[in-house]
Each structure stands twice: as structure tokens, then as C-alpha cells.
Design a protein around this motif. Structure first.
Motif, PDB file in Angstrom:
ATOM      1  N   ARG A  28      31.582  18.260   0.572  1.00  0.00           N
ATOM      2  CA  ARG A  28      32.171  18.475   1.900  1.00  0.00           C
ATOM      3  C   ARG A  28      32.200  19.943   2.307  1.00  0.00           C
ATOM      4  O   ARG A  28      32.051  20.261   3.484  1.00  0.00           O
ATOM      5  CB  ARG A  28      33.601  17.921   1.943  1.00  0.00           C
ATOM      6  N   ASP A  63      40.094  12.250 -12.776  1.00  0.00           N
ATOM      7  CA  ASP A  63      39.319  12.362 -11.544  1.00  0.00           C
ATOM      8  C   ASP A  63      38.819  13.774 -11.270  1.00  0.00           C
ATOM      9  O   ASP A  63      38.354  14.066 -10.172  1.00  0.00           O
ATOM     10  CB  ASP A  63      40.152  11.873 -10.363  1.00  0.00           C
ATOM     11  N   ALA A  64      38.876  14.654 -12.263  1.00  0.00           N
ATOM     12  CA  ALA A  64      38.515  16.060 -12.039  1.00  0.00           C
ATOM     13  C   ALA A  64      37.060  16.219 -11.604  1.00  0.00           C
ATOM     14  O   ALA A  64      36.774  16.895 -10.614  1.00  0.00           O
ATOM     15  CB  ALA A  64      38.798  16.895 -13.286  1.00  0.00           C
ATOM     16  N   ALA A  94      34.976  14.010 -10.349  1.00  0.00           N
ATOM     17  CA  ALA A  94      34.789  13.381  -9.031  1.00  0.00           C
ATOM     18  C   ALA A  94      35.344  14.272  -7.926  1.00  0.00           C
ATOM     19  O   ALA A  94      34.701  14.466  -6.888  1.00  0.00           O
ATOM     20  CB  ALA A  94      35.460  12.005  -9.001  1.00  0.00           C
ATOM     21  N   SER A  95      36.515  14.853  -8.158  1.00  0.00           N
ATOM     22  CA  SER A  95      37.133  15.722  -7.140  1.00  0.00           C
ATOM     23  C   SER A  95      36.297  16.963  -6.889  1.00  0.00           C
ATOM     24  O   SER A  95      36.115  17.381  -5.741  1.00  0.00           O
ATOM     25  CB  SER A  95      38.543  16.129  -7.578  1.00  0.00           C
ATOM     26  N   ILE A  96      35.798  17.564  -7.954  1.00  0.00           N
ATOM     27  CA  ILE A  96      34.956  18.766  -7.811  1.00  0.00           C
ATOM     28  C   ILE A  96      33.715  18.445  -6.995  1.00  0.00           C
ATOM     29  O   ILE A  96      33.376  19.151  -6.034  1.00  0.00           O
ATOM     30  CB  ILE A  96      34.566  19.325  -9.197  1.00  0.00           C
ATOM     31  N   GLU A 153      33.071  15.862  -4.975  1.00  0.00           N
ATOM     32  CA  GLU A 153      33.378  15.462  -3.597  1.00  0.00           C
ATOM     33  C   GLU A 153      33.742  16.671  -2.746  1.00  0.00           C
ATOM     34  O   GLU A 153      33.303  16.791  -1.598  1.00  0.00           O
ATOM     35  CB  GLU A 153      34.520  14.453  -3.595  1.00  0.00           C
ATOM     36  N   PHE A 154      34.545  17.575  -3.300  1.00  0.00           N
ATOM     37  CA  PHE A 154      34.930  18.776  -2.558  1.00  0.00           C
ATOM     38  C   PHE A 154      33.694  19.614  -2.245  1.00  0.00           C
ATOM     39  O   PHE A 154      33.526  20.096  -1.118  1.00  0.00           O
ATOM     40  CB  PHE A 154      35.951  19.599  -3.348  1.00  0.00           C
ATOM     41  N   GLN A 167      36.555  10.459 -17.685  1.00  0.00           N
ATOM     42  CA  GLN A 167      36.215  10.835 -16.314  1.00  0.00           C
ATOM     43  C   GLN A 167      35.733   9.623 -15.526  1.00  0.00           C
ATOM     44  O   GLN A 167      34.933   8.827 -16.014  1.00  0.00           O
ATOM     45  CB  GLN A 167      35.155  11.925 -16.284  1.00  0.00           C
ATOM     46  N   THR A 168      36.211   9.496 -14.295  1.00  0.00           N
ATOM     47  CA  THR A 168      35.775   8.394 -13.434  1.00  0.00           C
ATOM     48  C   THR A 168      34.344   8.618 -12.954  1.00  0.00           C
ATOM     49  O   THR A 168      33.668   7.670 -12.560  1.00  0.00           O
ATOM     50  CB  THR A 168      36.710   8.243 -12.216  1.00  0.00           C
ATOM     51  N   CYS A 169      33.893   9.857 -12.970  1.00  0.00           N
ATOM     52  CA  CYS A 169      32.525  10.216 -12.593  1.00  0.00           C
ATOM     53  C   CYS A 169      31.887  10.905 -13.791  1.00  0.00           C
ATOM     54  O   CYS A 169      32.406  11.916 -14.277  1.00  0.00           O
ATOM     55  CB  CYS A 169      32.533  11.139 -11.377  1.00  0.00           C
ATOM     56  N   GLY A 183      41.028  25.778  -8.534  1.00  0.00           N
ATOM     57  CA  GLY A 183      42.100  24.797  -8.609  1.00  0.00           C
ATOM     58  C   GLY A 183      43.187  25.301  -9.528  1.00  0.00           C
ATOM     59  O   GLY A 183      43.089  26.400 -10.079  1.00  0.00           O
TER      60      GLY A 183
END
Length: 161
Positions: free
Chosen positions: A110, A99-100, A102-104, A106-107, A28-30, A121
Motif C-alpha cells: 500500500r 501476522d508480522a 503479512a502486515s509488513i 501488506e503495508f 506466521q500466517t504468511c 514498527g
């Protein structure tokens, strides 16, 4: 600071494939998440394997061992143990794209609000990477799961609550 997300994995005698799940989480990137493994009475060395990963210290791992009670009991145990705002179930034979997390996060940053209970998803086949089921129609911003399926959606979804 406490992570916002728990990725939980119910597991019963799945040490053979749990290793792939772990590796996908290590990529994971995050790393701002907790991995909670609920060992539902495994007899295949799952407990020892997870303890080994915990000693490595590459991820924030929590492990709960219980007598075998089935998938629903493992899910219930996970929900009792989690203390993060968000959670997602990653089955023992599933992987997460790099990137899962990170995407979670970040979403959610926002779009999360008191009106939103989570996000959904698409799942993909581990071997081929092809999407399972149908994508959401158009640019869906808000819906319910029943609304999605009533509109002709099909297939598994990855749910983040």
C-alpha cells in the motif's frame, strides 16, 4: 516467485533461544519470506540445529556460517547475501507476532515507493507482550528515525528496509 522479504537472524551460541525464534516464524500466517540465519562462529550446535530445520522444509531457510566477527560482521554478511527487496532483523532471542510478515508485506504494497526506504514498527517484550519505548506520535505516515527521536520518541524499533 521470489519472496519480497528476508528475515535475518545473526546468531552466536544462541541455539537455546533460537528455537523460540524459529517457532514464531513457523507460526506466521504468511510464509512469503526467506529466513537467513547468520551463524557467527557458534560452537553450541547451532549449525546442526538449523540444518535439521532446513531438512524439515517448513520454511525457506538459508544459513551462512562464518568465523566469529561480532554482531556487525554478521549484519554485514546478511546484507551481502540477501537478494530480496525488503529485510528485517529478528534477533535470536526475539519472536514475531503471527501476522508480522503479512502486515509488513501488506503495508509495503500500500505505501512502498521510490521515496520510502522502509518502515518502522514497535518492539514488544517477549515475555509480557508490552510495548518497549513509546509509540509514534499521532498518525505518523512519514518521518525519519532522527525526526522521530528528536520529537521525544524512545525505545527500540523494528526496522524494515
Amino acid at each position: 516467485m521470489k519472496p519480497l522479504l528476508t528475515v535475518f537472524t545473526p546468531s552466536f551460541n544462541r541455539a537455546d533461544c533460537l528455537r523460540h525464534c524459529y517457532e514464531s516464524l513457523r507460526r506466521q500466517t504468511c510464509r512469503d519470506f526467506i529466513w537467513l540465519v547468520v551463524d557467527d562462529g557458534s560452537t553450541d550446535g547451532t549449525k546442526e540445529l538449523v540444518k535439521e530445520w532446513m531438512r524439515e522444509g517448513a520454511l525457506d531457510i538459508r544459513c551462512h556460517h562464518q568465523e566469529n566477527g561480532g554482531m556487525h560482521a554478521a549484519h554485514n554478511a546478511a546484507y551481502e547475501l540477501m537478494d530480496t527487496e525488503l529485510n528485517v532483523c529478528l534477533d535470536s532471542d526475539d519472536l514475531m507476532p503471527e501476522d508480522a510478515v503479512a502486515s509488513i508485506l501488506e503495508f509495503w504494497e500500500r505505501h512502498g515507493s521510490d521515496r520510502v526506504a522502509g518502515l518502522a514498527g514497535l518492539d514488544a517484550d517477549v515475555k509480557t507482550g508490552e510495548l518497549i519505548g513509546t509509540a509514534f506520535a499521532g498518525d505518523v505516515q512519514e518521518t525519519t528515525l532522527t525526526g522521530f527521536y528528536a520529537a521525544g520518541g524512545r525505545g527500540d524499533k523494528k526496522l524494515v528496509y
